[in-house]
Design an enzyme around this catalytic site. Sequence first.
Site, PDB file in Angstrom:
ATOM      1  N   SER A  40       2.945  -6.793  -2.283  1.00  0.00           N
ATOM      2  CA  SER A  40       1.678  -6.590  -3.004  1.00  0.00           C
ATOM      3  C   SER A  40       1.777  -5.605  -4.159  1.00  0.00           C
ATOM      4  CB  SER A  40       0.614  -6.088  -2.023  1.00  0.00           C
ATOM      5  OG  SER A  40       1.052  -4.899  -1.397  1.00  0.00           O
ATOM      6  N   ASP A 333      -6.729   1.487  -3.486  1.00  0.00           N
ATOM      7  CA  ASP A 333      -7.308   1.118  -2.194  1.00  0.00           C
ATOM      8  C   ASP A 333      -6.492   1.778  -1.088  1.00  0.00           C
ATOM      9  OD1 ASP A 333      -5.036  -0.410  -1.807  1.00  0.00           O
ATOM     10  OD2 ASP A 333      -6.054  -2.350  -1.913  1.00  0.00           O
ATOM     11  N   HIS A 336      -2.609   0.945  -1.919  1.00  0.00           N
ATOM     12  CA  HIS A 336      -2.014   0.706  -3.245  1.00  0.00           C
ATOM     13  C   HIS A 336      -2.395   1.758  -4.271  1.00  0.00           C
ATOM     14  CE1 HIS A 336      -2.263  -3.219  -1.178  1.00  0.00           C
ATOM     15  NE2 HIS A 336      -1.025  -3.307  -1.619  1.00  0.00           N
TER      16      HIS A 336
END
Length: 368
Positions: A40, A333, A336
């Site tokens: 991600s 978040d 991240h």
Amino acid sequence: MANQTASYVLVALCLLVLAAKGAEARQPRLVPAMYVFGDSTVDVGNNNFLRSSSVARANFPHYGVDFPSSAPTGRFSNGFNTADLLAQLLGFQMSPPAFLSLRGSTMRSRMYKGINFASAGSGLADNTGHLLFGEVIPMSLQLDYFAAVVEHMTRVSGSRKTASLLSRSIFFISTGSNDMIEYSVSRGNDTEFLRGLVATYKRYVTALYTMGARKFSVISIPPLGCLPSQRLRRLKQMGTQGCYDPLNDLSLRSYPMLAAMLQQLAYELPGMTYSLGDAFSMVSFVFANPRTNAWSFTVLEAACCGGGPFGAAYACNQTAPLCLDREDHLFWDANHPTQAVSGIAAQTLFAGNRTFVNPINVRQLALL
Ligand SMILES: *[C@@H]1O[C@H](CO)[C@@H](O)[C@H](O)[C@H]1NC(C)=O
Ligand SMILES: *[C@@H]1O[C@H](CO)[C@@H](O)[C@H](O)[C@H]1NC(C)=O
Ligand SMILES: *[C@@H]1O[C@H](CO)[C@@H](O)[C@H](O)[C@H]1NC(C)=O
């Protein structure tokens, strides 16, 4: 009159902006193409096409709030991610597009400039992410997709031209964090886990080399224990504040093993070159120096988007709390970094000194 002057100034300004944009577009690229693999931290939308749970997707607000047109694209960021920002430093507009977003004709026109195969939730091991997120693209499948692209390029351009293009291109890899986080849930023998992880990494770098890759930009595993999600984990498990140390210990131990593996490969494989970014040192440096001439962070522990302790108890989505100033947060978040932090990472990978990138930085790698 004043109005007229104002509008002349406006027209002149617009022309200047256009000229600047034109100049930007003409800026020479340092490499013909960039191919991206991993999780991600560098996914630009592959998971939008999978049956993965919403936790492994980012194609809804508030994701992308600072992206052009505030578009949620599948990037786990308020704006651009590290793959985008590194691509920009190499002379591209942003990361190459997500592999799964390409079809026949777009594939043919795009494959010579790069493709992004990264998938949120994935890891080096085939089963990483599967239980937690549903469908993700493990590293082995990312490489299968790349093999299909190489075959396509070879059919269109011949093997000599393809080999030449690939040998000059950058292969950017950011993976291993999800394997480590899953392992930390039910730990066994840490040494064996880390050895296995690095052996798998070695297999995939070697496989990319066999397909024609020569220039590898690898970013190591960051201090995962300081993610908001892991601070919350510590708070719940131990009732204390701070980073979740077992994970930081693992990522700290993984770096020298990763470095030794790449050094060994450069010795074994003729023409194999690499730049290894030390994510642990980079993040530790920012924690220790939250305010410099180049950046100013005031919120180091809590996510910008998300609710509950550390903004990590409730996921980032359209109804979640959103901080006003993304520039002063380290974390976007629960898991991240913000675009601001990704920018520092990309700049350091590209032009950093040997405290952070070894044995050379990405600019030097590109110019080899
Ligand atoms: C963990 O594995 C390593 C390597 O196989 C071994 O040398 C070590 O003794 C093991 N540690 C424990 C606590 O079992
Ligand atoms: C956002 O997340 C919260 C909890 O994490 C959930 O209750 C809510 O339904 C979600 N909202 C949307 C629009 O998905
Ligand atoms: C590398 O860069 C960092 C950050 O700019 C700086 O603090 C450090 O002194 C530099 N190290 C060397 C060896 O130049």
